[in-house]
Motif scaffolding. Sequence first.
Motif, PDB file in Angstrom:
ATOM      1  N   ALA A   1     -32.353 -43.447  11.538  1.00 16.81           N
ATOM      2  CA  ALA A   1     -31.224 -43.371  10.597  1.00 16.81           C
ATOM      3  C   ALA A   1     -30.897 -44.748  10.033  1.00 16.81           C
ATOM      4  CB  ALA A   1     -29.992 -42.782  11.296  1.00 16.81           C
ATOM      5  N   VAL A   2     -31.013 -45.769  10.889  1.00 16.33           N
ATOM      6  CA  VAL A   2     -30.733 -47.142  10.455  1.00 16.33           C
ATOM      7  C   VAL A   2     -31.717 -47.552   9.357  1.00 16.33           C
ATOM      8  CG1 VAL A   2     -30.810 -49.554  11.221  1.00 16.33           C
ATOM      9  CG2 VAL A   2     -29.681 -47.822  12.650  1.00 16.33           C
ATOM     10  N   MET A   3     -32.991 -47.264   9.592  1.00 17.73           N
ATOM     11  CA  MET A   3     -34.006 -47.672   8.615  1.00 17.73           C
ATOM     12  C   MET A   3     -33.899 -46.855   7.323  1.00 17.73           C
ATOM     13  SD  MET A   3     -35.242 -50.178  10.108  1.00 17.73           S
ATOM     14  CE  MET A   3     -35.158 -50.819  11.787  1.00 17.73           C
ATOM     15  N   LEU A   4     -33.467 -45.589   7.432  1.00 18.45           N
ATOM     16  CA  LEU A   4     -33.233 -44.791   6.223  1.00 18.45           C
ATOM     17  C   LEU A   4     -32.109 -45.422   5.403  1.00 18.45           C
ATOM     18  CD1 LEU A   4     -33.551 -41.177   7.685  1.00 18.45           C
ATOM     19  CD2 LEU A   4     -34.983 -42.130   5.863  1.00 18.45           C
ATOM     20  N   ALA A   5     -31.037 -45.846   6.083  1.00 17.49           N
ATOM     21  CA  ALA A   5     -29.909 -46.448   5.361  1.00 17.49           C
ATOM     22  C   ALA A   5     -30.307 -47.779   4.716  1.00 17.49           C
ATOM     23  CB  ALA A   5     -28.724 -46.636   6.311  1.00 17.49           C
ATOM     24  N   TYR A   6     -31.192 -48.523   5.387  1.00 19.68           N
ATOM     25  CA  TYR A   6     -31.619 -49.813   4.843  1.00 19.68           C
ATOM     26  C   TYR A   6     -32.674 -49.672   3.736  1.00 19.68           C
ATOM     27  CZ  TYR A   6     -29.569 -53.307   8.050  1.00 19.68           C
ATOM     28  OH  TYR A   6     -28.739 -54.161   8.722  1.00 19.68           O
ATOM     29  N   ASP A   7     -33.225 -48.472   3.550  1.00 16.40           N
ATOM     30  CA  ASP A   7     -34.348 -48.302   2.631  1.00 16.40           C
ATOM     31  C   ASP A   7     -35.506 -49.212   3.046  1.00 16.40           C
ATOM     32  OD1 ASP A   7     -35.787 -47.246   0.595  1.00 16.40           O
ATOM     33  OD2 ASP A   7     -34.757 -48.302  -1.026  1.00 16.40           O
ATOM     34  N   ALA A   8     -35.827 -49.164   4.338  1.00 16.61           N
ATOM     35  CA  ALA A   8     -36.878 -50.013   4.905  1.00 16.61           C
ATOM     36  C   ALA A   8     -38.257 -49.535   4.470  1.00 16.61           C
ATOM     37  CB  ALA A   8     -36.779 -49.992   6.431  1.00 16.61           C
ATOM     38  N   THR A   9     -39.247 -50.372   4.742  1.00 11.14           N
ATOM     39  CA  THR A   9     -40.633 -50.031   4.458  1.00 11.14           C
ATOM     40  C   THR A   9     -41.430 -50.175   5.755  1.00 11.14           C
ATOM     41  OG1 THR A   9     -40.423 -50.881   2.222  1.00 11.14           O
ATOM     42  CG2 THR A   9     -42.658 -50.661   3.082  1.00 11.14           C
ATOM     43  N   VAL A  10     -42.285 -49.200   6.020  1.00 12.46           N
ATOM     44  CA  VAL A  10     -43.121 -49.249   7.214  1.00 12.46           C
ATOM     45  C   VAL A  10     -44.513 -49.727   6.806  1.00 12.46           C
ATOM     46  CG1 VAL A  10     -44.209 -47.851   9.021  1.00 12.46           C
ATOM     47  CG2 VAL A  10     -41.839 -47.391   8.338  1.00 12.46           C
ATOM     48  N   VAL A  11     -45.065 -50.660   7.574  1.00 14.38           N
ATOM     49  CA  VAL A  11     -46.421 -51.116   7.315  1.00 14.38           C
ATOM     50  C   VAL A  11     -47.330 -50.505   8.375  1.00 14.38           C
ATOM     51  CG1 VAL A  11     -47.931 -53.115   6.982  1.00 14.38           C
ATOM     52  CG2 VAL A  11     -45.481 -53.291   6.439  1.00 14.38           C
ATOM     53  N   ALA A  12     -48.416 -49.867   7.923  1.00 10.35           N
ATOM     54  CA  ALA A  12     -49.349 -49.235   8.850  1.00 10.35           C
ATOM     55  C   ALA A  12     -50.740 -49.784   8.591  1.00 10.35           C
ATOM     56  CB  ALA A  12     -49.339 -47.723   8.651  1.00 10.35           C
ATOM     57  N   LYS A  13     -51.531 -49.886   9.675  1.00 11.90           N
ATOM     58  CA  LYS A  13     -52.898 -50.358   9.502  1.00 11.90           C
ATOM     59  C   LYS A  13     -53.861 -49.360  10.139  1.00 11.90           C
ATOM     60  CE  LYS A  13     -55.579 -54.536   9.404  1.00 11.90           C
ATOM     61  NZ  LYS A  13     -55.993 -55.744  10.097  1.00 11.90           N
ATOM     62  N   GLY A  14     -54.902 -49.029   9.408  1.00 13.68           N
ATOM     63  CA  GLY A  14     -55.905 -48.098   9.900  1.00 13.68           C
ATOM     64  C   GLY A  14     -57.283 -48.598   9.552  1.00 13.68           C
ATOM     65  N   PRO A  15     -58.315 -47.760   9.775  1.00 14.76           N
ATOM     66  CA  PRO A  15     -59.688 -48.210   9.518  1.00 14.76           C
ATOM     67  C   PRO A  15     -59.930 -48.614   8.068  1.00 14.76           C
ATOM     68  CG  PRO A  15     -59.598 -45.864  10.076  1.00 14.76           C
ATOM     69  CD  PRO A  15     -58.258 -46.429  10.361  1.00 14.76           C
ATOM     70  N   SER A  16     -59.179 -48.042   7.127  1.00 19.86           N
ATOM     71  CA  SER A  16     -59.422 -48.434   5.732  1.00 19.86           C
ATOM     72  C   SER A  16     -58.433 -49.485   5.253  1.00 19.86           C
ATOM     73  CB  SER A  16     -59.413 -47.202   4.831  1.00 19.86           C
ATOM     74  OG  SER A  16     -58.285 -46.408   5.122  1.00 19.86           O
ATOM     75  N   GLY A  17     -57.768 -50.158   6.182  1.00 21.50           N
ATOM     76  CA  GLY A  17     -56.906 -51.274   5.808  1.00 21.50           C
ATOM     77  C   GLY A  17     -55.433 -50.982   5.969  1.00 21.50           C
ATOM     78  N   GLU A  18     -54.636 -51.799   5.288  1.00 15.96           N
ATOM     79  CA  GLU A  18     -53.190 -51.745   5.464  1.00 15.96           C
ATOM     80  C   GLU A  18     -52.549 -50.986   4.311  1.00 15.96           C
ATOM     81  OE1 GLU A  18     -51.165 -55.476   7.097  1.00 15.96           O
ATOM     82  OE2 GLU A  18     -50.317 -55.342   5.083  1.00 15.96           O
ATOM     83  N   ARG A  19     -51.468 -50.264   4.601  1.00  9.82           N
ATOM     84  CA  ARG A  19     -50.696 -49.650   3.517  1.00  9.82           C
ATOM     85  C   ARG A  19     -49.220 -49.709   3.880  1.00  9.82           C
ATOM     86  NH1 ARG A  19     -49.802 -43.398   4.022  1.00  9.82           N
ATOM     87  NH2 ARG A  19     -50.164 -43.086   6.244  1.00  9.82           N
TER      88      ARG A  19
END
Lengths: 289, 162
Positions: free
Chosen positions: A127-145
Amino acid sequence: MIPGKFDYYAPTSVDEAIDMLVTHGSEAKILAGGQSLIPAMRYRLAVPEVLIDINGLTDLNYLKQVNGHLAIGAMCREVDLEESDVVQSQYHLLADAAEVIADPLVRNQATVGGNIAHADPANDHPAVMLAYDATVVAKGPSGERTIPIDSFFTDLFESALSEQELLTEIRIPTPGANSGGAYVKLERKVGDYAIGAVAVQLTLAADGTVAAARIGLTNVYYMPMRATGAEAALIGQDPSDEAVLEAAGIAAAAECDPSADLRGSAAYKRDVIRTLAKRAITKAVERAR
Amino acid sequence: MSQHNVSININGTEHSHDVDARLLLVHYIRENCDLTGTHIGCDSTSCGACTVIVDGRAIKSCTMFAVQASGKEVETIEGVADGGLHPIQEGFWEMHGLQCGYCTPGMIMCAKTLLEKNPDPTEEEIRWGISGNLCRCTGYNKIVEAIQYAAEKINQPEAASA
Ligand SMILES: Cc1cc2nc3c(=O)[nH]c(=O)nc-3n(C[C@H](O)[C@H](O)[C@H](O)COP(=O)(O)OP(=O)(O)OC[C@H]3O[C@@H](n4cnc5c(N)ncnc54)[C@H](O)[C@@H]3O)c2cc1C
Ligand code: FES
Ligand code: FES
């Protein structure tokens, strides 16, 4: 209670961890702080065949202010938020939440990345991150998004992360001038999950009306949710007007959908949300002024 | 299931065993190392009876696998007394900080890191600091007084013993 059997791996780099996720696929689970996963494994609610322990990835344990946002490494522990001057002085909504998540012993071990990746509507960070309009960084075999928080949570315990991806960072936009935030949580006893909680981050216009607002709710829906009706009831309005606060509270209570459990009936929880929304908005406005 | 050779320094002594990946640290401490001062209360990460200190931080040892503690320094209640009772132990003795004693080892381990971080805590900070440790007997007041006694003793060794 003894967890089921599994093979244990402890990668020493993010890339090695991703290789392991690719190799083991749906049989594998990431082990971060373990404060949600290990209890679930003891109850055999989770029976992963492979555990990939990312506690050795110390390069994911950071908390730094970079141009325009706060970057929180996935392995940053809750206690690090509590002890951070930057968080305490500039990110009041996050600071409010950090000290009411579980108890000090759990906070010494639990990670911010794990709290979000778990996608538990009872957890406080979603809920905190929704209120902040945060961005999640994920990394997988084809790189970062990067994944905007609004599309990160997809269902109960389900997120936009693929089985082969690691959550590596969370980015919170640095609040601008005339902005304020607050997290208000009601719990049965210290250290418990919320009966209900409200996260608010807002910005005031020069005339004192609300220019922008985002509101997240904890533990009153089958997944983490934003109270867009309550946001709409606030924007353009004067938040010192009791009727405006009440309208926002009523909107939040109407749009959530709590289930009855040991923490209370659905009607009670709705009323908790109505009240907490008003309190959280009032506190956020005080901080924005 | 994978097997692992773990080496854990507990209270200054190296312990080394081959263990299953799923062995929890609390079971390792109690069953492999015979250090039964660390208790299991709830087995569900709720009570803090199993609190130990791992690399300087107090954690619930029922919620960490033994293999995760390999190479780390662990401190349990057996390592707290050094010659005589530690000031926190003395505080529990003097101020009646325990009744059945089941929660006491966890309380003391938690209080130890609390005082290391904040040597002069307020009552509020003590209550907040031990909020992950449940006690079903004392009602907490005597535990808080025990920790206050220890803080005073550590800060002014003369005054508290006089
Ligand atoms: C007694 C108790 C009370 C609690 N009360 C609260 C509370 O009030 N509020 C609250 O918010 N939380 C609470 N928690 C939950 C706690 O904060 C958890 O630690 C947190 O939800 C998960 O973080 P973790 O690092 O322990 O993750 P883990 O338990 O290690 O992992 C949780 C899940 O996320 C996945 N995961 C973890 N990290 C990553 C990553 N980097 N990339 C991809 N997947 C990942 C794991 O595979 C697992 O499925 C409580 C826990 C306990 C035991
Ligand atoms: S036995 Fe570990 S918290 Fe209760
Ligand atoms: S003294 Fe009995 S549980 Fe604390």
